[in-house]
Design a protein around this motif. Structure first.
Motif, PDB file in Angstrom:
ATOM      1  N   LEU A   8       0.855  -1.169  -0.121  1.00  0.00           N
ATOM      2  CA  LEU A   8       0.048  -0.121  -0.136  1.00  0.00           C
ATOM      3  C   LEU A   8       1.029   1.187   0.040  1.00  0.00           C
ATOM      4  O   LEU A   8       0.678   2.325  -0.594  1.00  0.00           O
ATOM      5  N   GLU A  11       1.778   2.472  -3.264  1.00  0.00           N
ATOM      6  CA  GLU A  11       0.568   3.229  -3.989  1.00  0.00           C
ATOM      7  C   GLU A  11       0.491   4.628  -3.228  1.00  0.00           C
ATOM      8  O   GLU A  11       0.085   5.599  -4.294  1.00  0.00           O
ATOM      9  N   LEU A  12       0.816   4.881  -2.020  1.00  0.00           N
ATOM     10  CA  LEU A  12       0.592   6.168  -1.417  1.00  0.00           C
ATOM     11  C   LEU A  12       1.661   7.013  -1.348  1.00  0.00           C
ATOM     12  O   LEU A  12       1.534   8.209  -1.433  1.00  0.00           O
ATOM     13  N   LEU A  17      -1.089   8.447  -5.229  1.00  0.00           N
ATOM     14  CA  LEU A  17      -2.363   8.096  -5.136  1.00  0.00           C
ATOM     15  C   LEU A  17      -3.252   9.321  -5.737  1.00  0.00           C
ATOM     16  O   LEU A  17      -3.356   9.835  -4.514  1.00  0.00           O
ATOM     17  N   LEU A  83      -5.908  -4.685  -4.118  1.00  0.00           N
ATOM     18  CA  LEU A  83      -5.282  -3.449  -3.771  1.00  0.00           C
ATOM     19  C   LEU A  83      -5.676  -2.190  -4.746  1.00  0.00           C
ATOM     20  O   LEU A  83      -6.142  -1.128  -3.972  1.00  0.00           O
ATOM     21  N   ASN A  84      -6.398  -2.542  -5.661  1.00  0.00           N
ATOM     22  CA  ASN A  84      -7.151  -1.309  -6.593  1.00  0.00           C
ATOM     23  C   ASN A  84      -8.378  -0.940  -5.837  1.00  0.00           C
ATOM     24  O   ASN A  84      -8.640   0.168  -5.719  1.00  0.00           O
ATOM     25  N   CYS A  87      -7.281   1.206  -2.872  1.00  0.00           N
ATOM     26  CA  CYS A  87      -7.141   2.454  -3.301  1.00  0.00           C
ATOM     27  C   CYS A  87      -8.256   3.266  -3.674  1.00  0.00           C
ATOM     28  O   CYS A  87      -8.228   4.588  -3.254  1.00  0.00           O
ATOM     29  N   ASP A  88      -9.211   2.832  -4.321  1.00  0.00           N
ATOM     30  CA  ASP A  88     -10.447   3.441  -4.810  1.00  0.00           C
ATOM     31  C   ASP A  88     -11.207   3.944  -3.464  1.00  0.00           C
ATOM     32  O   ASP A  88     -11.612   4.883  -3.534  1.00  0.00           O
ATOM     33  N   ILE A  90      -9.830   4.575  -0.664  1.00  0.00           N
ATOM     34  CA  ILE A  90      -9.433   5.355   0.077  1.00  0.00           C
ATOM     35  C   ILE A  90      -9.480   6.839  -0.637  1.00  0.00           C
ATOM     36  O   ILE A  90      -9.588   7.964   0.042  1.00  0.00           O
TER      37      ILE A  90
END
Length: 103
Positions: A8, A11-12, A17, A83-84, A87-88, A90
């Motif tokens: 994660l 991605e962040l 993101l 994970l997608n 992320c969506d 978040i």
């Protein structure tokens, strides 16, 4: 970091993101949160099964809420398998400060 936290964080970090600024391992009062977006008042915690219905997590969540944060929790498996979707979710919580976490 656990494997899920590491994935994660990739991605962040560096506003990857959706241009959102996150901090990792940020102190909030007497706690250290996994990830935080200060601007949106959002804490993201990645938990293993040991946190299921944990009384200490309830107390921790109440203190973070009292400090103006919403606490969004995901299981390790959520991050590793979708994970997608994580992320969506978040992004949605950052964009809409009225959304309240379900756990």
């Amino acid at each position: 970091m656990t494997e899920a936290e590491g994935r994660l964080w990739q991605e962040l970090r560096d506003r990857r993101l959706d241009g959102i600024k996150f901090r990792r391992q940020m102190p909030v009062g007497k706690y250290v949160v996994d990830f935080a977006c200060v601007e949106a008042g959002l804490v993201v915690e990645i938990d293993g099964s040991q946190h299921a219905e944990s009384a200490s997590d309830i107390i921790r969540g109440a203190e973070l809420k009292a400090r103006g944060f919403r606490v969004l929790r995901f299981w390790n498996d959520d991050v590793l398998k979708d994970l997608n979707g994580v992320c969506d979710t978040i992004i949605a919580y950052v964009q809409d400060v009225n959304l309240q976490p379900w756990r």
